[in-house]
Write a protein that holds these residues in place. Sequence first.
Motif, PDB file in Angstrom:
ATOM      1  N   ILE A  22      34.090 -28.901  36.776  1.00 38.18           N
ATOM      2  CA  ILE A  22      33.092 -28.100  36.072  1.00 38.18           C
ATOM      3  C   ILE A  22      33.089 -26.689  36.665  1.00 38.18           C
ATOM      4  CG2 ILE A  22      30.643 -27.877  35.513  1.00 38.18           C
ATOM      5  CD1 ILE A  22      30.402 -30.917  35.907  1.00 38.18           C
ATOM      6  N   GLN A  23      33.405 -25.694  35.841  1.00 38.53           N
ATOM      7  CA  GLN A  23      33.395 -24.305  36.279  1.00 38.53           C
ATOM      8  C   GLN A  23      32.049 -23.632  35.993  1.00 38.53           C
ATOM      9  OE1 GLN A  23      35.821 -23.310  38.039  1.00 38.53           O
ATOM     10  NE2 GLN A  23      37.394 -24.822  37.553  1.00 38.53           N
ATOM     11  N   ARG A  24      31.490 -23.896  34.840  1.00 36.86           N
ATOM     12  CA  ARG A  24      30.172 -23.392  34.454  1.00 36.86           C
ATOM     13  C   ARG A  24      29.489 -24.462  33.618  1.00 36.86           C
ATOM     14  NH1 ARG A  24      31.564 -20.250  37.553  1.00 36.86           N
ATOM     15  NH2 ARG A  24      31.593 -17.985  37.529  1.00 36.86           N
ATOM     16  N   TRP A  81      28.876 -15.663  45.897  1.00 35.95           N
ATOM     17  CA  TRP A  81      28.230 -16.961  45.998  1.00 35.95           C
ATOM     18  C   TRP A  81      28.249 -17.663  44.647  1.00 35.95           C
ATOM     19  CZ3 TRP A  81      25.827 -18.551  50.665  1.00 35.95           C
ATOM     20  CH2 TRP A  81      25.768 -17.565  51.657  1.00 35.95           C
ATOM     21  N   GLU A  82      28.329 -18.986  44.704  1.00 37.78           N
ATOM     22  CA  GLU A  82      28.121 -19.791  43.511  1.00 37.78           C
ATOM     23  C   GLU A  82      26.690 -20.310  43.581  1.00 37.78           C
ATOM     24  OE1 GLU A  82      31.279 -22.171  41.053  1.00 37.78           O
ATOM     25  OE2 GLU A  82      30.775 -23.253  42.897  1.00 37.78           O
ATOM     26  N   VAL A  83      25.938 -20.102  42.498  1.00 35.85           N
ATOM     27  CA  VAL A  83      24.523 -20.457  42.497  1.00 35.85           C
ATOM     28  C   VAL A  83      24.245 -21.459  41.375  1.00 35.85           C
ATOM     29  CG1 VAL A  83      22.149 -19.607  42.408  1.00 35.85           C
ATOM     30  CG2 VAL A  83      23.942 -18.172  43.393  1.00 35.85           C
ATOM     31  N   TYR A  84      23.601 -22.545  41.739  1.00 37.50           N
ATOM     32  CA  TYR A  84      23.215 -23.587  40.790  1.00 37.50           C
ATOM     33  C   TYR A  84      21.701 -23.499  40.592  1.00 37.50           C
ATOM     34  CZ  TYR A  84      27.765 -25.469  42.187  1.00 37.50           C
ATOM     35  OH  TYR A  84      29.099 -25.624  42.463  1.00 37.50           O
ATOM     36  N   VAL A 131      15.865 -32.883  34.515  1.00 36.97           N
ATOM     37  CA  VAL A 131      16.240 -31.467  34.489  1.00 36.97           C
ATOM     38  C   VAL A 131      16.054 -30.945  33.073  1.00 36.97           C
ATOM     39  CG1 VAL A 131      18.100 -29.810  34.827  1.00 36.97           C
ATOM     40  CG2 VAL A 131      17.864 -31.759  36.395  1.00 36.97           C
ATOM     41  N   PHE A 132      15.238 -29.909  32.940  1.00 37.70           N
ATOM     42  CA  PHE A 132      14.992 -29.310  31.628  1.00 37.70           C
ATOM     43  C   PHE A 132      16.108 -28.343  31.245  1.00 37.70           C
ATOM     44  CE2 PHE A 132      13.134 -25.911  28.979  1.00 37.70           C
ATOM     45  CZ  PHE A 132      12.726 -26.672  27.890  1.00 37.70           C
ATOM     46  N   LEU A 133      16.604 -27.614  32.230  1.00 36.61           N
ATOM     47  CA  LEU A 133      17.665 -26.628  32.001  1.00 36.61           C
ATOM     48  C   LEU A 133      18.472 -26.488  33.276  1.00 36.61           C
ATOM     49  CD1 LEU A 133      17.409 -23.286  30.094  1.00 36.61           C
ATOM     50  CD2 LEU A 133      18.431 -23.294  32.366  1.00 36.61           C
ATOM     51  N   ALA A 134      19.787 -26.334  33.146  1.00 35.48           N
ATOM     52  CA  ALA A 134      20.649 -26.134  34.318  1.00 35.48           C
ATOM     53  C   ALA A 134      21.724 -25.120  33.993  1.00 35.48           C
ATOM     54  CB  ALA A 134      21.282 -27.459  34.744  1.00 35.48           C
ATOM     55  N   GLU A 135      22.113 -24.342  34.985  1.00 34.67           N
ATOM     56  CA  GLU A 135      23.186 -23.366  34.788  1.00 34.67           C
ATOM     57  C   GLU A 135      23.866 -23.063  36.115  1.00 34.67           C
ATOM     58  OE1 GLU A 135      21.473 -19.866  33.012  1.00 34.67           O
ATOM     59  OE2 GLU A 135      19.719 -19.922  34.298  1.00 34.67           O
ATOM     60  N   ILE A 136      25.128 -22.713  36.034  1.00 36.07           N
ATOM     61  CA  ILE A 136      25.913 -22.307  37.203  1.00 36.07           C
ATOM     62  C   ILE A 136      26.378 -20.880  36.980  1.00 36.07           C
ATOM     63  CG2 ILE A 136      27.888 -22.805  38.683  1.00 36.07           C
ATOM     64  CD1 ILE A 136      27.929 -25.620  37.563  1.00 36.07           C
ATOM     65  N   GLY A 137      26.217 -20.034  37.990  1.00 32.76           N
ATOM     66  CA  GLY A 137      26.678 -18.659  37.885  1.00 32.76           C
ATOM     67  C   GLY A 137      27.139 -18.138  39.229  1.00 32.76           C
ATOM     68  N   LEU A 155      26.593 -27.882  27.582  1.00 35.32           N
ATOM     69  CA  LEU A 155      27.842 -27.135  27.441  1.00 35.32           C
ATOM     70  C   LEU A 155      28.513 -27.094  28.802  1.00 35.32           C
ATOM     71  CD1 LEU A 155      26.737 -24.078  25.234  1.00 35.32           C
ATOM     72  CD2 LEU A 155      27.787 -26.228  24.478  1.00 35.32           C
ATOM     73  N   PHE A 156      29.610 -27.811  28.943  1.00 34.56           N
ATOM     74  CA  PHE A 156      30.366 -27.824  30.188  1.00 34.56           C
ATOM     75  C   PHE A 156      31.651 -27.029  29.975  1.00 34.56           C
ATOM     76  CE2 PHE A 156      27.840 -31.687  30.509  1.00 34.56           C
ATOM     77  CZ  PHE A 156      27.395 -31.661  31.824  1.00 34.56           C
ATOM     78  N   PHE A 157      31.865 -26.018  30.817  1.00 34.12           N
ATOM     79  CA  PHE A 157      33.123 -25.272  30.794  1.00 34.12           C
ATOM     80  C   PHE A 157      33.984 -25.844  31.919  1.00 34.12           C
ATOM     81  CE2 PHE A 157      29.989 -22.652  28.770  1.00 34.12           C
ATOM     82  CZ  PHE A 157      30.661 -22.149  27.666  1.00 34.12           C
TER      83      PHE A 157
END
Length: 419
Positions: free
Chosen positions: A137-139, A385-388, A370-376, A153-155
């Motif tokens: 999983i990248q994003r 940094w990678e932030v979850y 989890v209502f909403l999740a994102e990776i950036g 949506l999994f990138f």
Amino acid sequence: MGISWDDVVLIDHGKKPGDPSVITVNCPDKAGLGCDLCRIVVEFGLCITKGDICTDGNWCYIVLWTVPQLSSLRVDWESLKTRLMSACPSCLMSFYFNQQSNGSAPSTLYMLKVLCLDRKGLLHDVTRALCQLELTIQRVKVMTTPDDKVLDLFFITDNMNLLHTKNRREETCENLSVVLGEFCISCELQLAGPEYESQQGFSSLPEEVAEELFTSELSNKKACSQALSPDMKKVKTATVAIDNLMSPAHTLLQIQCVDQKNLVYDILRTSKDCNIQIAYGRISPSLEGSRNVDLFVQKIDGKKIVEPESQIALCSRLKEEMLHPLRVTIANRGPDTELLVANPVELSGKGRPRVFYDVTFALKMLGICVFLAEIGRHSTSDREWEVYRFLLDESREFPLASSRARSEIVDRVRRTLMG
């Protein structure tokens, strides 16, 4: 000049349950090879209990003793062997082949769109299925709709490089449909398009949250959600000693730290990013919860590390990466409660393996949705940094307005990440 391709990676399993499996890699050397191999081992959910590394700069010999991080984990050993071999320079070429030509092209990015009915543990179950399929999983963008449906949506990239085939894509969607069962509404997999660009980052973090996540002096903070529980404060102990008398050609790094999940990867990742070449390394087994690592190293120019400022900088960096390889905090995001997890990105651009897996597993065990999740990605003055980010749903067991409940969530997530 070379050896049989079958002998590049050997895996010997223990004679009885619980015994470690021994992974032996014998191949031409390249910069950062130890880190790359450890990363793959971590991706398969294995823990390195002991290790030996030896190289003359041209040829490398690495032995790793490994056990599953979870006793219930099913490891695809043949696939692991294939992945490890793919990280090794070809053994059918000369020792002196230019290693730079071995760089692989970036993996093709795909978008997996999953629409399903919401339930507890859903996000982790999908993540686990993707890990078992060797999809990285990248994003991710997870959204819950008002009618209790979830659009994920999994990138992703394929570690097997087979998603361009119809069979691999169908296998992926069929596996997810089985995992989700009657909750699955639809599953689509396609090449990522312009929509990926919108997931490359997210709105900037509030200043106080960014300071808490990225400061290098977390241990000096007295009142924040980063504070460790009393029985975990021992994790904040590490020593790094430098000896230039033991070897005429190499600097000896003597590292002692409380044993924790992926410690070996963190040490080798830091060495790779600092352009430190390891000639010989001994990773001792954990003894009463402590781990010793001895590394004979050189700078990239083949010289010892003798400059005091270079020694201080390296020791400081190693301690920081061992003590705080991951940052966890809870903050308010408007009226909502947000869990944030951050880890430094390798200079190669790769984020830490299995973070999303571990965080979603911890939340599932707590019964928190989890209502909403994102990776950036987030850049500071000295690194990326990678932030979850996870918007959490309120639950009876964990009222999110309670400081005690918030501390319990942070503590459980950190324990899961650090083992």
